[in-house]
Write an enzyme that holds these catalytic residues in place. Structure first.
Site: not given
Ligand code: NI
Length: 285
Positions: A168, A187, A193, A195, A230-231, A275
């Protein structure tokens, strides 16, 4: 005359503290081996007491008390006393009943766990007066837990953790680049980047049923939330985050929106998104 009686400042402080309600938790770890006549009582309560022998059933019970800390000691209840009382009055309820069911080769479903929690709560009821046992939470494994509020023993709270990985970027197009960098710091990196997020989904289900079917519950979370995030690059791949900044707060709200109403007749109660192990956000709808 005590110091507190003599000194009005201490008197004021004393009544201030008496009015502060706190919630104190103690985790009690124990093992049950249904096939041995005598449990190895053990002496390391950090790991498990009873200690368990060979492959045993390992459980964790969190006991939360509410009340006011005593002005002279700063304690609600001494945690050693909580530990001792839980091991004396609550752990045997688990040991005896779990043993009985397993020896008879019977499944221990939510209704039976609820009955055990209720009984354990009754055994502890007057133990810590004036503090009150408010909530008992049984860890079923490192990712699932079942909780009961002693004031509402007819309801259970089942929680399970899920994991997803995503990219994100925290950025608002209405701000200048320096403003974005000032507010969001690292961020705001333009290429994003990542998580490894953890999501804990908690549902509220009547202890007497109808019960949550865990397989169906996982399928719903997988289909309506995990497969969406996801991913993925949250800013680009998840349409809602084209207009909402994918902060941990907004991801928790988004997870709630995706899952609320999908577990009927069981109700969604809370979403918590981590996170990192230091940053998390909960949303109750
Ligand atoms: Ni981030």
């Amino acid at each position: 005359m005590s110091d507190a009686q003599a000194n009005p400042e201490i008197m004021n402080r004393k009544s201030e503290i008496e009015n502060l309600r706190v919630r104190l938790g103690r985790r009690v770890r124990f093992s049950i081996n249904p096939f041995l006549e005598a449990e190895n009582s053990g002496c390391n309560s950090y790991t498990s007491r009873p200690a368990g022998e060979g492959l045993s059933l390992f459980l964790e019970l969190d006991v939360e008390l509410v009340g006011s800390a005593a002005p002279q000691t700063g304690l609600l209840v001494n945690v050693s006393d909580i530990d001792r009382a839980v091991r004396r009055h609550a752990v045997p309820v688990f040991t005896e009943r779990v043993r009985d069911y397993l020896r008879r080769g019977e499944h221990i479903g939510f209704d039976r766990i609820a009955a055990i929690l209720r009984r354990a709560g009754e055994h502890l009821e007057d133990t810590f007066r004036p503090a009150r046992v408010d909530r008992l939470t049984l860890k079923l494994n490192p990712f699932r837990k079942l909780a009961m509020d002693t004031k509402e023993p007819g309801m259970l709270y089942f929680s399970e953790k899920f994991e997803f990985a995503a990219t994100h970027k925290l950025w608002n197009d209405e701000f200048s680049e320096p403003q974005n960098r000032k507010i969001f710091g690292k961020c705001a990196n333009p290429t994003g980047h990542g998580h490894n997020y953890l999501v804990e989904v908690t549902v509220r289900t009547p202890a007497a049923g109808p019960h949550l079917e865990v397989g169906r519950f996982e399928q719903v979370v997988d289909e309506h939330l995990m497969q969406v995030v996801d991913h993925k690059n949250l800013n680009l791949d998840v349409p809602v985050f084209r207009t909402r900044i994918p902060t941990v707060e907004n991801i928790a709200v988004f997870a709630w929106e995706r899952l609320a109403g999908r577990f009927d007749p069981v109700q969604l109660h809370c979403i918590t998104v981590w996170e990192s192990d230091r940053t998390y956000c909960s949303y109750h709808g």
